[in-house]
Design a protein around this motif. Structure first.
Motif, mmCIF file in Angstrom:
data_model
loop_
_atom_site.group_PDB
_atom_site.id
_atom_site.type_symbol
_atom_site.label_atom_id
_atom_site.label_comp_id
_atom_site.label_asym_id
_atom_site.label_seq_id
_atom_site.Cartn_x
_atom_site.Cartn_y
_atom_site.Cartn_z
ATOM 1 N N PHE A 75 0.833 -1.207 0.000
ATOM 2 C CA PHE A 75 0.000 0.000 0.000
ATOM 3 C C PHE A 75 0.866 1.254 0.000
ATOM 4 C CE2 PHE A 75 -3.194 -2.667 2.627
ATOM 5 C CZ PHE A 75 -3.610 -3.329 1.487
ATOM 6 N N GLU A 76 1.895 1.268 0.848
ATOM 7 C CA GLU A 76 2.751 2.456 0.941
ATOM 8 C C GLU A 76 3.517 2.702 -0.354
ATOM 9 O OE1 GLU A 76 4.989 3.319 4.408
ATOM 10 O OE2 GLU A 76 3.817 1.983 5.696
ATOM 11 N N LEU A 77 3.976 1.631 -0.995
ATOM 12 C CA LEU A 77 4.690 1.780 -2.256
ATOM 13 C C LEU A 77 3.775 2.353 -3.338
ATOM 14 C CD1 LEU A 77 6.612 -1.617 -2.302
ATOM 15 C CD2 LEU A 77 7.588 0.632 -1.823
ATOM 16 N N ALA A 78 2.550 1.853 -3.407
ATOM 17 C CA ALA A 78 1.604 2.338 -4.412
ATOM 18 C C ALA A 78 1.212 3.782 -4.145
ATOM 19 C CB ALA A 78 0.369 1.446 -4.444
ATOM 20 N N LEU A 79 1.080 4.151 -2.868
ATOM 21 C CA LEU A 79 0.761 5.530 -2.530
ATOM 22 C C LEU A 79 1.890 6.472 -2.941
ATOM 23 C CD1 LEU A 79 -0.890 4.959 0.968
ATOM 24 C CD2 LEU A 79 -2.029 5.860 -1.065
ATOM 25 N N SER A 80 3.130 5.938 -3.029
ATOM 26 C CA SER A 80 4.281 6.740 -3.456
ATOM 27 C C SER A 80 4.419 6.786 -4.974
ATOM 28 C CB SER A 80 5.567 6.189 -2.846
ATOM 29 O OG SER A 80 5.543 6.282 -1.435
ATOM 30 N N GLY A 81 3.497 6.169 -5.687
ATOM 31 C CA GLY A 81 3.496 6.259 -7.135
ATOM 32 C C GLY A 81 3.976 5.033 -7.874
ATOM 33 N N ALA A 82 4.401 3.997 -7.163
ATOM 34 C CA ALA A 82 4.918 2.808 -7.829
ATOM 35 C C ALA A 82 3.791 1.959 -8.409
ATOM 36 C CB ALA A 82 5.734 1.966 -6.845
ATOM 37 N N ASP A 83 4.127 1.221 -9.455
ATOM 38 C CA ASP A 83 3.238 0.173 -9.958
ATOM 39 C C ASP A 83 3.658 -1.107 -9.250
ATOM 40 O OD1 ASP A 83 1.937 1.924 -11.722
ATOM 41 O OD2 ASP A 83 3.515 1.669 -13.210
ATOM 42 N N VAL A 84 2.824 -1.563 -8.325
ATOM 43 C CA VAL A 84 3.205 -2.615 -7.387
ATOM 44 C C VAL A 84 2.493 -3.920 -7.696
ATOM 45 C CG1 VAL A 84 3.368 -3.267 -4.954
ATOM 46 C CG2 VAL A 84 3.505 -0.851 -5.614
ATOM 47 N N VAL A 85 3.266 -4.994 -7.682
ATOM 48 C CA VAL A 85 2.712 -6.342 -7.703
ATOM 49 C C VAL A 85 3.032 -6.967 -6.350
ATOM 50 C CG1 VAL A 85 2.766 -8.623 -8.752
ATOM 51 C CG2 VAL A 85 2.986 -6.590 -10.194
ATOM 52 N N GLY A 86 1.994 -7.319 -5.599
ATOM 53 C CA GLY A 86 2.183 -8.001 -4.327
ATOM 54 C C GLY A 86 1.878 -9.475 -4.502
ATOM 55 N N VAL A 87 2.841 -10.335 -4.200
ATOM 56 C CA VAL A 87 2.646 -11.774 -4.361
ATOM 57 C C VAL A 87 2.912 -12.470 -3.038
ATOM 58 C CG1 VAL A 87 5.028 -12.188 -5.104
ATOM 59 C CG2 VAL A 87 3.230 -13.786 -5.779
ATOM 60 N N ASP A 88 2.102 -13.483 -2.746
ATOM 61 C CA ASP A 88 2.282 -14.245 -1.511
ATOM 62 C C ASP A 88 1.836 -15.678 -1.757
ATOM 63 O OD1 ASP A 88 2.721 -13.292 1.627
ATOM 64 O OD2 ASP A 88 1.657 -15.200 1.425
ATOM 65 N N VAL A 89 2.488 -16.633 -1.063
ATOM 66 C CA VAL A 89 2.123 -18.037 -1.241
ATOM 67 C C VAL A 89 0.775 -18.358 -0.618
ATOM 68 C CG1 VAL A 89 4.499 -18.861 -1.394
ATOM 69 C CG2 VAL A 89 3.392 -18.723 0.850
ATOM 70 N N SER A 90 0.298 -17.491 0.280
ATOM 71 C CA SER A 90 -0.946 -17.761 1.013
ATOM 72 C C SER A 90 -2.142 -17.076 0.351
ATOM 73 C CB SER A 90 -0.825 -17.277 2.462
ATOM 74 O OG SER A 90 -2.095 -17.287 3.085
ATOM 75 N N PRO A 91 -3.060 -17.823 -0.243
ATOM 76 C CA PRO A 91 -4.259 -17.212 -0.825
ATOM 77 C C PRO A 91 -5.098 -16.460 0.207
ATOM 78 C CG PRO A 91 -3.986 -19.457 -1.634
ATOM 79 C CD PRO A 91 -3.008 -19.275 -0.515
ATOM 80 N N GLN A 92 -5.114 -16.943 1.455
ATOM 81 C CA GLN A 92 -5.925 -16.279 2.472
ATOM 82 C C GLN A 92 -5.355 -14.909 2.836
ATOM 83 O OE1 GLN A 92 -7.851 -18.341 5.659
ATOM 84 N NE2 GLN A 92 -7.210 -20.345 4.894
ATOM 85 N N LEU A 93 -4.037 -14.786 2.894
ATOM 86 C CA LEU A 93 -3.442 -13.475 3.164
ATOM 87 C C LEU A 93 -3.680 -12.524 1.995
ATOM 88 C CD1 LEU A 93 -0.057 -14.332 4.934
ATOM 89 C CD2 LEU A 93 -2.268 -13.763 5.961
ATOM 90 N N ILE A 94 -3.644 -13.044 0.777
ATOM 91 C CA ILE A 94 -3.949 -12.217 -0.392
ATOM 92 C C ILE A 94 -5.386 -11.712 -0.329
ATOM 93 C CG2 ILE A 94 -4.315 -12.282 -2.905
ATOM 94 C CD1 ILE A 94 -1.413 -11.952 -2.158
ATOM 95 N N ASP A 95 -6.301 -12.550 0.116
ATOM 96 C CA ASP A 95 -7.707 -12.124 0.266
ATOM 97 C C ASP A 95 -7.811 -10.939 1.232
ATOM 98 O OD1 ASP A 95 -8.620 -14.032 -1.486
ATOM 99 O OD2 ASP A 95 -9.248 -15.451 0.069
ATOM 100 N N ILE A 96 -7.063 -11.011 2.350
ATOM 101 C CA ILE A 96 -7.089 -9.917 3.330
ATOM 102 C C ILE A 96 -6.511 -8.647 2.707
ATOM 103 C CG2 ILE A 96 -6.193 -9.133 5.561
ATOM 104 C CD1 ILE A 96 -6.154 -12.127 6.401
ATOM 105 N N ALA A 97 -5.395 -8.785 1.975
ATOM 106 C CA ALA A 97 -4.766 -7.619 1.335
ATOM 107 C C ALA A 97 -5.733 -6.949 0.363
ATOM 108 C CB ALA A 97 -3.492 -8.047 0.617
#
Length: 223
Positions: A75-97
């Motif tokens: 979130f902080e990176l995107a707020l600073s203007g970056a095009d961010v890809v967030g990847v995680d092995v946990s589908p449940q954590l991705i759902d929360i994000a």
């Protein structure tokens, strides 16, 4: 199956079956116990430290948040203007994000469940791996950096568990007395030894964060 894949699968199982709710609470503003409060404070300090290694203006930069968890750093990176890809092995954590994602960011923000080494993710100017590589041994970390290097234009900042007497004692105890319901074991590392094992590129220490039950060391890798 290689040690990398087996460790990755253990981490996925742990977060999806055991630790999702704990992690959701730890990464929120909800009250937590004294021990977890030290971990939260340490993670907040580490997140700020890693972000400080990147330019203030990230407009036009493509950044991979490898092991993004519930998304706070992305979130902080995107707020600073970056095009961010967030990847995680946990589908449940991705759902929360995805549920916590801000409505408006200066850059773009995409979350994916999967492997941070997936070449389909594309190339990046910067990669951040906050506490996502702490369960891997030296051979795996060397492999991770080697696989990422061709897709990395500038640098990667990431963390490892430092090789301290306390963490080495805990690591040896974990090896002697494994428990299937416990989190995957952190593997302590010497940054100097990791640097010598690299087939290409450079590795340097940034800073260590020690906050109660949280201890982690930030490193910078340039291909």
């Amino acid at each position: 199956m290689s040690t990398y894949e087996s460790t990755r699968n253990r981490v996925e199982t742990y977060f999806d079956r055991t630790a999702t709710r704990t992690w959701e609470r730890l990464t929120s503003d909800a009250p937590v116990s004294g021990i977890r409060a030290t971990v939260r404070a340490g993670r907040d300090r580490m997140r700020d430290l890693l972000i400080a290694q990147l330019p203030d203006d990230l407009r036009g930069a493509r950044v991979l948040d490898a092991g993004c968890g519930t998304g706070a750093l992305a979130f902080e990176l995107a707020l600073s203007g970056a095009d961010v890809v967030g990847v995680d092995v946990s589908p449940q954590l991705i759902d929360i994000a995805e549920k916590r994602q801000p409505e408006h960011v200066a850059g773009s923000l995409t979350f994916k469940s999967g492997d941070m080494l997936d070449p389909a993710l594309g190339d990046f100017d910067y990669i951040i791996g906050m506490d996502s590589m702490i369960y891997y041994d030296a051979a795996d970390i060397t492999r991770i950096l080697g696989d990422i290097a061709p897709r990395l234009r500038e640098k990667m900042v990431f963390t490892v568990a430092p090789r301290t007497p306390l963490l080495m004692m805990m690591w040896r105890a974990g090896k002697l007395f494994p428990r299937s319901d416990r989190s995957p074991t952190m593997v302590p590392h010497s940054a100097t030894r990791l640097a010598k094992a690299l087939p290409t590129g450079t590795l340097r220490k940034i800073e260590r964060v020690n906050s109660g039950f949280y201890i982690s060391e930030a490193l910078e890798y340039r291909p």
